[in-house]
Design an enzyme around this catalytic site. Sequence first.
Site, PDB file in Angstrom:
ATOM      1  N   GLY A 166       0.844  -1.192   0.000  1.00  0.00           N
ATOM      2  CA  GLY A 166       0.000   0.000   0.000  1.00  0.00           C
ATOM      3  C   GLY A 166       0.877   1.239   0.000  1.00  0.00           C
ATOM      4  N   CYS A 167       0.453   2.246   0.678  1.00  0.00           N
ATOM      5  CA  CYS A 167       1.183   3.505   0.738  1.00  0.00           C
ATOM      6  C   CYS A 167       2.549   3.308   1.386  1.00  0.00           C
ATOM      7  CB  CYS A 167       0.369   4.510   1.554  1.00  0.00           C
ATOM      8  SG  CYS A 167       1.210   6.075   1.796  1.00  0.00           S
ATOM      9  N   PHE A 168       3.592   3.805   0.728  1.00  0.00           N
ATOM     10  CA  PHE A 168       4.947   3.610   1.268  1.00  0.00           C
ATOM     11  C   PHE A 168       5.173   4.365   2.572  1.00  0.00           C
ATOM     12  CE2 PHE A 168       6.308   6.261  -2.703  1.00  0.00           C
ATOM     13  CZ  PHE A 168       5.780   7.428  -2.208  1.00  0.00           C
ATOM     14  N   TRP A 169       4.392   5.387   2.846  1.00  0.00           N
ATOM     15  CA  TRP A 169       4.566   6.138   4.092  1.00  0.00           C
ATOM     16  C   TRP A 169       4.342   5.245   5.311  1.00  0.00           C
ATOM     17  CZ3 TRP A 169       0.765  10.575   2.500  1.00  0.00           C
ATOM     18  CH2 TRP A 169       1.350  11.368   1.516  1.00  0.00           C
TER      19      TRP A 169
END
Length: 178
Positions: A11-14
Amino acid sequence: MTTELATLGGGCFWCLEAIYQDLKGVELVVSGYAGGQLANPSYEAVTGGKTGHAEVVNILFDPEVISYRDILRMFFISHDPTTKDRQGNDVGPQYRSVIFCHSAEQIQIAEEVIAEITRVGVWPAPIVTQVEAFTAFYPAEDYHQNFYRNNPEQGYCLFVIAPKLAQFRRMFAQRLKG
């Protein structure tokens, strides 16, 4: 010190960046893109969903302190590996669950960990995580690096990353850096 690389998309790399940065044995986490056809893609191109890239993190780690197997076990607990091309409200192939392996040994370990997680029944649905050979990694733009650390009050950080991170820190408190 000998180091190894793990390249993971969940999903989101953050979210993954925030989770792995505080683990003992992790030397560096860089957000970026892998698995696509375009060299040096931009965030805008990747989020358009047409480049084939996934948002990933490159994790440089010391295998004497944390094993690749443990990194993967944490990966499967820190995101939902049962949804194809989706994590929560983030939808598209750029948000797929994927492991980019740097060696035949990493491929074998990834397959073993998937079998283990499936056997134990951590998730009620089948795991759809892709296991692929690593080809290239492109670092994301500077403003994506250390995103949670630099923007803890930002909405996505407060409502998506912070709860995941809090749960992860409770589960793996003994594995966190001092």
